[in-house]
Scaffold this motif. Sequence first.
Motif, mmCIF file in Angstrom:
data_model
loop_
_atom_site.group_PDB
_atom_site.id
_atom_site.type_symbol
_atom_site.label_atom_id
_atom_site.label_comp_id
_atom_site.label_asym_id
_atom_site.label_seq_id
_atom_site.Cartn_x
_atom_site.Cartn_y
_atom_site.Cartn_z
ATOM 1 N N GLY A 30 0.838 -1.194 0.000
ATOM 2 C CA GLY A 30 0.000 0.000 0.000
ATOM 3 C C GLY A 30 0.866 1.234 0.000
ATOM 4 N N ARG A 31 0.229 2.388 -0.081
ATOM 5 C CA ARG A 31 0.988 3.633 -0.060
ATOM 6 C C ARG A 31 1.687 3.784 1.281
ATOM 7 N NH1 ARG A 31 -1.003 8.886 -2.024
ATOM 8 N NH2 ARG A 31 -2.357 8.875 -0.207
ATOM 9 N N SER A 32 2.836 4.450 1.270
ATOM 10 C CA SER A 32 3.550 4.700 2.511
ATOM 11 C C SER A 32 2.623 5.364 3.508
ATOM 12 C CB SER A 32 4.733 5.622 2.262
ATOM 13 O OG SER A 32 5.582 5.023 1.349
ATOM 14 N N ASN A 33 2.730 4.950 4.765
ATOM 15 C CA ASN A 33 1.960 5.562 5.843
ATOM 16 C C ASN A 33 0.495 5.104 5.903
ATOM 17 O OD1 ASN A 33 2.716 7.134 7.966
ATOM 18 N ND2 ASN A 33 1.647 8.946 7.201
ATOM 19 N N LEU A 112 -3.599 -2.301 0.724
ATOM 20 C CA LEU A 112 -4.096 -1.472 1.831
ATOM 21 C C LEU A 112 -4.432 -0.064 1.353
ATOM 22 C CD1 LEU A 112 -2.858 -3.886 3.293
ATOM 23 C CD2 LEU A 112 -1.953 -2.314 5.005
ATOM 24 N N ILE A 113 -5.576 0.412 1.815
ATOM 25 C CA ILE A 113 -6.029 1.739 1.426
ATOM 26 C C ILE A 113 -6.580 2.467 2.650
ATOM 27 C CG2 ILE A 113 -7.860 2.924 0.125
ATOM 28 C CD1 ILE A 113 -7.283 0.898 -2.130
ATOM 29 N N ILE A 122 -3.198 6.768 -7.793
ATOM 30 C CA ILE A 122 -2.087 5.802 -7.720
ATOM 31 C C ILE A 122 -2.588 4.410 -7.291
ATOM 32 C CG2 ILE A 122 -1.361 6.412 -5.352
ATOM 33 C CD1 ILE A 122 1.556 6.017 -6.400
ATOM 34 N N ASP A 123 -3.552 4.376 -6.366
ATOM 35 C CA ASP A 123 -4.097 3.087 -5.932
ATOM 36 C C ASP A 123 -4.945 2.459 -7.035
ATOM 37 O OD1 ASP A 123 -2.945 3.212 -3.377
ATOM 38 O OD2 ASP A 123 -4.601 4.402 -2.593
ATOM 39 N N LEU A 124 -5.727 3.299 -7.701
ATOM 40 C CA LEU A 124 -6.578 2.773 -8.777
ATOM 41 C C LEU A 124 -5.728 2.229 -9.922
ATOM 42 C CD1 LEU A 124 -9.294 5.573 -8.709
ATOM 43 C CD2 LEU A 124 -9.649 3.189 -8.053
#
Length: 205
Positions: A30-33, A112-113, A122-124
């Motif tokens: 997932g994205r950082s953080n 993770l989102i 970016i997630d999509l």
Amino acid sequence: MLIKSARFIISNTDTTKCPQNLIPEYAFIGRSNVGKSSLINSICNIKNLAKTSSRPGKTQLINHFLINENWCLVDLPGYGYARVSKTQKKIFQSFITDYLKNRSQLINAFLLIDIRLEPQPIDLSFMKWLGKNLIPFSIVFTKADKLKPKVIGRNVKDYIDKMLSSHWEEIPHIFITSSLHNSGGKEILTYIDKLNSNYSEKSFN
Ligand code: GDP
């Protein structure tokens, strides 16, 4: 599934150097953080199994953890953090995609989102890439304790609508979690348990 044991095995940036056994693997990304380390620690019920860090983008390695001696949890580097230089980003992106595309033991990726954010491009686009490469994945919303149930429902629906409108025919499995409240992890473990049984049935038939 009860977690009876969880231990760190190896870190690296090269898929070919990952453990050479056929133990089923589940990747967390997932994205950082986004709360990945916190979720891994909460699922495994071990405070510092995966490091939680105040400096996002720090763990840029493929980390293997052996759980209950029969499956691996793979902690992949967080993506999309601006402070990582372009070249560094490119390197870790290619080894992540290399791992996801080529690791035959990989049964499912948990993407993770952060439940608080509206659907992020970016997630999509990462989901699209997973779909295009036929990599099975589930969506894990994190930090659910930060929102009221009604807003959670609305935000999840936003995601589903967005996916359906971008030609997804099937919506992946969705989990709603909070590491702070230790919620949602049990459902993830039950899902892994089910996939593990399918995997061993397939291997023995
Ligand atoms: P990572 O970079 O994805 O591994 O994220 P971390 O697990 O290090 O968490 C990033 C930040 O979000 C930290 O300040 C955590 O305390 C916080 N955090 C993570 N999970 C949760 C959660 O479920 N609820 C809340 N309220 N905060 C969380």
